[in-house]
Motif scaffolding. Sequence first.
Motif, PDB file in Angstrom:
ATOM      1  N   LEU A 134     -16.235 -32.247  16.492  1.00 35.65           N
ATOM      2  CA  LEU A 134     -15.479 -33.047  15.529  1.00 35.65           C
ATOM      3  C   LEU A 134     -14.023 -32.658  15.682  1.00 35.65           C
ATOM      4  CD1 LEU A 134     -15.048 -34.825  13.008  1.00 35.65           C
ATOM      5  CD2 LEU A 134     -15.520 -32.804  11.640  1.00 35.65           C
ATOM      6  N   ILE A 135     -13.208 -33.630  15.862  1.00 32.56           N
ATOM      7  CA  ILE A 135     -11.816 -33.334  16.176  1.00 32.56           C
ATOM      8  C   ILE A 135     -10.913 -33.981  15.142  1.00 32.56           C
ATOM      9  CG2 ILE A 135     -10.019 -33.640  17.901  1.00 32.56           C
ATOM     10  CD1 ILE A 135     -12.437 -33.734  19.896  1.00 32.56           C
ATOM     11  N   CYS A 136      -9.878 -33.258  14.816  1.00 31.69           N
ATOM     12  CA  CYS A 136      -8.937 -33.732  13.803  1.00 31.69           C
ATOM     13  C   CYS A 136      -7.535 -33.609  14.342  1.00 31.69           C
ATOM     14  CB  CYS A 136      -9.096 -32.895  12.534  1.00 31.69           C
ATOM     15  SG  CYS A 136      -7.892 -33.284  11.272  1.00 31.69           S
ATOM     16  N   TRP A 137      -6.764 -34.668  14.177  1.00 31.08           N
ATOM     17  CA  TRP A 137      -5.372 -34.630  14.585  1.00 31.08           C
ATOM     18  C   TRP A 137      -4.488 -34.858  13.366  1.00 31.08           C
ATOM     19  CZ3 TRP A 137      -8.999 -37.357  17.388  1.00 31.08           C
ATOM     20  CH2 TRP A 137      -9.158 -37.038  18.728  1.00 31.08           C
ATOM     21  N   ASN A 138      -3.285 -34.394  13.518  1.00 27.07           N
ATOM     22  CA  ASN A 138      -2.261 -34.794  12.556  1.00 27.07           C
ATOM     23  C   ASN A 138      -1.665 -36.103  13.035  1.00 27.07           C
ATOM     24  OD1 ASN A 138       0.174 -35.131  11.147  1.00 27.07           O
ATOM     25  ND2 ASN A 138       0.185 -32.947  10.659  1.00 27.07           N
ATOM     26  N   LEU A 139      -1.577 -37.042  12.123  1.00 26.74           N
ATOM     27  CA  LEU A 139      -1.160 -38.367  12.558  1.00 26.74           C
ATOM     28  C   LEU A 139       0.281 -38.374  13.024  1.00 26.74           C
ATOM     29  CD1 LEU A 139      -2.122 -41.693  11.085  1.00 26.74           C
ATOM     30  CD2 LEU A 139       0.287 -41.281  11.334  1.00 26.74           C
ATOM     31  N   LEU A 140       1.124 -37.650  12.326  1.00 28.44           N
ATOM     32  CA  LEU A 140       2.540 -37.700  12.662  1.00 28.44           C
ATOM     33  C   LEU A 140       2.832 -37.007  13.969  1.00 28.44           C
ATOM     34  CD1 LEU A 140       4.210 -37.164   9.209  1.00 28.44           C
ATOM     35  CD2 LEU A 140       4.166 -39.215  10.593  1.00 28.44           C
ATOM     36  N   THR A 141       2.263 -35.828  14.083  1.00 26.70           N
ATOM     37  CA  THR A 141       2.633 -35.025  15.241  1.00 26.70           C
ATOM     38  C   THR A 141       1.682 -35.218  16.398  1.00 26.70           C
ATOM     39  OG1 THR A 141       1.309 -33.211  14.395  1.00 26.70           O
ATOM     40  CG2 THR A 141       3.611 -33.283  13.745  1.00 26.70           C
ATOM     41  N   ALA A 142       0.545 -35.831  16.142  1.00 25.49           N
ATOM     42  CA  ALA A 142      -0.479 -36.020  17.164  1.00 25.49           C
ATOM     43  C   ALA A 142      -1.007 -34.695  17.679  1.00 25.49           C
ATOM     44  CB  ALA A 142       0.041 -36.873  18.320  1.00 25.49           C
ATOM     45  N   LYS A 143      -0.806 -33.658  16.918  1.00 24.78           N
ATOM     46  CA  LYS A 143      -1.329 -32.359  17.332  1.00 24.78           C
ATOM     47  C   LYS A 143      -2.759 -32.225  16.869  1.00 24.78           C
ATOM     48  CE  LYS A 143       2.433 -29.252  18.062  1.00 24.78           C
ATOM     49  NZ  LYS A 143       3.021 -27.966  17.712  1.00 24.78           N
ATOM     50  N   GLN A 144      -3.528 -31.642  17.707  1.00 28.17           N
ATOM     51  CA  GLN A 144      -4.916 -31.451  17.334  1.00 28.17           C
ATOM     52  C   GLN A 144      -5.004 -30.276  16.370  1.00 28.17           C
ATOM     53  OE1 GLN A 144      -8.508 -30.531  20.020  1.00 28.17           O
ATOM     54  NE2 GLN A 144      -8.008 -32.673  20.401  1.00 28.17           N
ATOM     55  N   ILE A 145      -5.514 -30.546  15.220  1.00 24.31           N
ATOM     56  CA  ILE A 145      -5.563 -29.495  14.213  1.00 24.31           C
ATOM     57  C   ILE A 145      -6.817 -28.672  14.378  1.00 24.31           C
ATOM     58  CG2 ILE A 145      -5.791 -29.088  11.742  1.00 24.31           C
ATOM     59  CD1 ILE A 145      -4.015 -31.587  11.419  1.00 24.31           C
ATOM     60  N   CYS A 146      -7.922 -29.346  14.582  1.00 22.46           N
ATOM     61  CA  CYS A 146      -9.121 -28.560  14.781  1.00 22.46           C
ATOM     62  C   CYS A 146     -10.086 -29.314  15.671  1.00 22.46           C
ATOM     63  CB  CYS A 146      -9.779 -28.235  13.445  1.00 22.46           C
ATOM     64  SG  CYS A 146     -10.301 -29.679  12.545  1.00 22.46           S
ATOM     65  N   SER A 147     -10.950 -28.575  16.257  1.00 20.99           N
ATOM     66  CA  SER A 147     -11.986 -29.147  17.102  1.00 20.99           C
ATOM     67  C   SER A 147     -13.200 -28.254  16.933  1.00 20.99           C
ATOM     68  CB  SER A 147     -11.501 -29.177  18.555  1.00 20.99           C
ATOM     69  OG  SER A 147     -12.579 -29.389  19.406  1.00 20.99           O
ATOM     70  N   ILE A 148     -14.167 -28.782  16.241  1.00 16.26           N
ATOM     71  CA  ILE A 148     -15.276 -27.931  15.806  1.00 16.26           C
ATOM     72  C   ILE A 148     -16.553 -28.375  16.484  1.00 16.26           C
ATOM     73  CG2 ILE A 148     -16.529 -27.060  13.825  1.00 16.26           C
ATOM     74  CD1 ILE A 148     -14.135 -28.075  12.143  1.00 16.26           C
ATOM     75  N   GLU A 149     -17.249 -27.438  16.994  1.00 13.57           N
ATOM     76  CA  GLU A 149     -18.560 -27.753  17.559  1.00 13.57           C
ATOM     77  C   GLU A 149     -19.546 -27.980  16.429  1.00 13.57           C
ATOM     78  OE1 GLU A 149     -19.523 -24.514  20.044  1.00 13.57           O
ATOM     79  OE2 GLU A 149     -19.164 -25.668  21.857  1.00 13.57           O
ATOM     80  N   HIS A 150     -20.380 -28.979  16.610  1.00 10.31           N
ATOM     81  CA  HIS A 150     -21.423 -29.172  15.620  1.00 10.31           C
ATOM     82  C   HIS A 150     -22.488 -28.096  15.763  1.00 10.31           C
ATOM     83  CE1 HIS A 150     -19.552 -32.921  14.615  1.00 10.31           C
ATOM     84  NE2 HIS A 150     -20.515 -33.233  13.747  1.00 10.31           N
ATOM     85  N   GLU A 151     -22.983 -27.970  16.954  1.00  8.23           N
ATOM     86  CA  GLU A 151     -23.980 -26.939  17.233  1.00  8.23           C
ATOM     87  C   GLU A 151     -23.505 -26.203  18.470  1.00  8.23           C
ATOM     88  OE1 GLU A 151     -26.761 -26.483  15.452  1.00  8.23           O
ATOM     89  OE2 GLU A 151     -26.405 -28.175  14.105  1.00  8.23           O
ATOM     90  N   SER A 152     -23.698 -24.944  18.437  1.00  9.80           N
ATOM     91  CA  SER A 152     -23.237 -24.186  19.582  1.00  9.80           C
ATOM     92  C   SER A 152     -24.073 -24.495  20.822  1.00  9.80           C
ATOM     93  CB  SER A 152     -23.308 -22.689  19.274  1.00  9.80           C
ATOM     94  OG  SER A 152     -24.622 -22.366  18.877  1.00  9.80           O
ATOM     95  N   ASP A 153     -25.320 -24.854  20.571  1.00  7.24           N
ATOM     96  CA  ASP A 153     -26.192 -25.064  21.718  1.00  7.24           C
ATOM     97  C   ASP A 153     -26.390 -26.538  22.026  1.00  7.24           C
ATOM     98  OD1 ASP A 153     -27.387 -25.493  19.357  1.00  7.24           O
ATOM     99  OD2 ASP A 153     -29.361 -24.754  19.947  1.00  7.24           O
ATOM    100  N   ASN A 154     -25.752 -27.396  21.231  1.00 12.93           N
ATOM    101  CA  ASN A 154     -25.988 -28.823  21.424  1.00 12.93           C
ATOM    102  C   ASN A 154     -24.668 -29.485  21.793  1.00 12.93           C
ATOM    103  OD1 ASN A 154     -26.817 -31.418  21.442  1.00 12.93           O
ATOM    104  ND2 ASN A 154     -27.831 -31.348  19.450  1.00 12.93           N
TER     105      ASN A 154
END
Lengths: 827, 325
Positions: B245-265
């Motif tokens: 799941l990835i989240c960006w800041n709209l203004l800066t287009a910087k990726q704020i977070c990128s989270i794995e749903h499952e470590s093995d999936n």
Amino acid sequence: MSSRYAGFGSRNDDNESNENFVTIGTHFDPAEPTNSTSILATLGRKASKLVDLSSSNYGYDGKRFHGAFTGGFNAGFYNTVGSIEGWRPSEFKSSRTERAGKRSYEPEDFMDKGDFSEHGINPKQIKIRNIFDQNESVTRSVIKQQSGTSNQRTNEDILRDMIRVKTLSIGKKILMSMGWKPGEGVGVKMSRKHRQKLKWSLTQETPKDRPPSPPKSEEEEQQQQQQQQQEQIPGVKVYGVAMPPPSFQQTIKKTSRLDDDNDDDDYDDRLYANINLPPLDYEVHFQLQKREHHGLGYKGLESLNLFGHNNLFVQPSIEKQISNVKIRGQAFGVGIEEDEDDKDLFAEDDLKQYDYELTTANDNTTDIMRQKTQENNFVLKFARYESISMSVVYPPPTIPIDFRIGHRFPKSAMPPPPPPLPPPPASLSNETSVNEPPKQISIKHDANTRGLLLGDLSFLSRPPPNMSVPPPNVSVPPSSKVEVTPVKPTTISTPSLEWDVEKERSSHTTPTPTNTARTQFLDAIKNRFTSSSDRIEMTERQSLEVALESDLKKAVSLNLYGDLTRSTSDWKPNPLLCKRMNIPNPYSDDAYNDSKESKKSRRQLCSNLFEHLFTQSSTDSLTSSEQSSPITIPPPSSSSSLISNTNETIIRSSTITPVIPQVQPSSVPKSEFAPIESFEQENQERPPLDFFSAIFDNQHSDDESADEQEVEEKKTDDIPKPINPQSSIVSNSSITKPLASSSSITYQSDHSDSSDSSIEEIEVSEKSSFVYGPAIPSNLPSRSKTDHDNSIWAKLANTNAQYEELKHKKKHKKKKKHDKKSKKHHH
Amino acid sequence: MQLERKFPAAQGAIRCVRYNIDGNYCLTSGSDRTIKLWKPDSSLAIKTYTGHSQEVLDVHSSYDNSRLCSGGGDKRVLYIDVMSGKIMKKYQAHAGRVQAVRFNEEASIIFSASIDGTVKIWDIKSREYDPIQVLDDAKDSVTSLSLGNNELLTSSLDQRVRIYDIRYGKLYEDYIGHNLTYINISHDQQCFLVGTLSSQIMLFDKINGKLLQTFVDYTNNTYMIENALSNDDQYIYSGSENGRLICWNLLTAKQICSIEHESDNRKSVNTLTHHPKEDKLLTAQEGNIYLWKKQDKIEEKEEIKNFFINDKQINTSKFVSGGFE
């Protein structure tokens, strides 16, 4: 030091020792300014203030409108109803001994306290009536007081001031301000003498009878004489009331003279001769003495309106204009026997009563308008708007030098146009008689075929006019000298997609469920593809699109999103959509054209369509012949033979199918595979030249073709046709095709069906090499023959045949080329 | 983002997950031809709706939560009563599977987009089973649609975004140059967010079609990956094909977070939906539903601050240097 107390009946200012007097009421301060209303009014207000409890508590800017009837700010008792206890219902008790009295309700029963107050609808207050002067008295008294004439105002004074009568009406006031005095008349001043005369005439007798100002001496003398006469001559009879005794008369005269100041008239006359006096105060009223013996109120004839006419002796002006008619009046034609006596026989119609203009009498506005316009001396009318700008006249276009009238088609597609153009009236007459004589059918086009040729499909909505028209393929006459190729040469050049034809047919004939489903599907997908017929356009368009696309890509590669990548076009939303979205429709409701969406259905699943197709193909041979039109079922052998020759399958399929219908009898069972057949029919679409020939039918071959037609019909009727002639045809074709030259020979010489067909085939095959677009599946021809609109296609074929006749000379030239091509193709 | 809850939907692969209008409930549609109604905060399954004969690709609930519309691989659009689960209407005129369905605001109209390249508009109030209008401008499949106040936005595989402006009666075609899989109009109706098959999400100005921002650093090459905007249009969320799941800041287009749903999936996260009011997010990976909650914004704020400070420093240094020299 004087303290004045306002108490009724008590007055103790003068005597300070009399302080034992009982004071009743509250004293008021006379110095208190009472500008607005009289003291009584203030008194009343004070009283009302005391009484009205609500006024002190509820102040809406001091105004106190309340009461249920005034619709004021607060109603009822403290904004509730009734009294402290609320509405108390009046009790009603009635027993045998004590009957309840009938209670009558007054309007006051339904009123609030507020309604009786100062601003209510029924104020119960002490007020000064109109006839009494309100303000002036007070101010006057104040002025008096200030002037100091009487330092001490007594209560009587105050009361007197209150009750000052207001005598002067506003009219009088105005008159007085203009110099009028009471007792005078209004008007121009007159001389004393004249005034006197008037007065005399009014008070005594009419001026005729008596001298206006009889001298006193004369009167007295006369009276004396009268007296003397009366006394002396008793024989004189006096009617009426006896004359009063002279002494009394004297007194009367005296009094009258006293009243009128007549005693010193002479003196006054002399004194004030030059002074003008105002007119008399009283109205001049003439009393005429009755001197005739008629009854009271009698008036002479002239003023009487005898018969209801306005004027007996003056004719209405309009009647004068119509004076030629000598008989007038309603009496004309009324006989003795008619018993209507009440009619005014002598009345004449007043023509003024008739309208001579069509105007509405009640139209006040126009009258007023007219009046106004007349008054103001201008004219009301509509003037035509004249635009200043002149109409632009464009010069005629300059015609290029090399311009020729008429369009030249590419040679390959068309033969030279028929030399003589048939006169249009002839063709028209033929159109009407299409159905009866089969002769003409072969020659002429009717509206339908022509329309079809021209691409106008509107007639399809009508029932097919002539189902009895012979099938197109029979058009080859055995005896015809001119070779006719029933197959349309256009089949290859302008093939259009299956679904186009499908659509046509489905709209033309009652669609079977499979048909509708198919058409739906085809309809839905149609615009995903382009037909190869408009290939040139397509390529152009494609190239355009490619160019555009490349532009877009370039823009995108430069990250230039925006104007470069955006394209705007008009889009008409469904009015219903706008309605549902609560958005006003940007276009008018009529603008939305939902012809695109076939209202019926599309409900059917597309998968169903496919299923239909496939199942039908499997059950191909089992299909029953429902349609009346002749249909060919290619025998399996023929199809196999077709398929065997892999190289030519495509060509053959295209070529064969048109041939088949000619040979097949109508009774032959047909396959239901409309779609594939439609392919064929699609192929038969006309080249531009055919349009031409179709529109301007050539008269040359009229007779021949007519004969042919007859023969054909006989054939179809009488001769049962071989069920599978195709095999032979196919074999022919397979043979003839490689031998193009031989075919060309047969082309001219043979008149038999087979030979003709072979020729056709060849031609078609030759043309088929030009086919663009998707290859036609090989097994298509087998199903091809379900023709619902055979009549139309027959006509088409006929026209084609005629056209071919014309064309065939030119073909000779072409043939060599074609042969070469076909050879190339085969090898 | 912080994972708050995870629960299996038990309906095969989840094709779509959607919050309802107030965010108290959510709908999921799965490959086992069912639609399920959940209360995600307590992971409570409330009801299961059936009726599709193939997988359900999209579902949407009406403003009053009384009706559902759904479309699926069986080319049908269903109009379902929420309480009874009855199918009120069944529209089948699409020639391909229905990719997206959407109610209008009053739930009187259903828009359905299909891979047959059309958007069809169904009038629910009438008894007609034909679309009142068919938008067949697309040259290729229509992958998704988004509804603004006055316009309908569609994304198509012919690399164009089409804005049907109902109020002006205009159709704006924006050539994007990538295969478009998902379109999302911003809450302020000014921009639209497009997911492409070239691993970038692009933000465009709706009015003039200009590119405002591009969000990268995720993978989206084969599937239709949905994206979402936060309620204040500050952040952009998207799934990814590598299970993140990835989240960006709209203004800066910087990726704020990128989270794995499952470590093995590492399976793709196709669908997600943003809570209409709170900072919550629902995603689905395979058969599981994940509820995410937003963390405090400390990190991002710092980032933004740093960004600005850097800018200023650069400026000042230049100025100072100029002054001294």
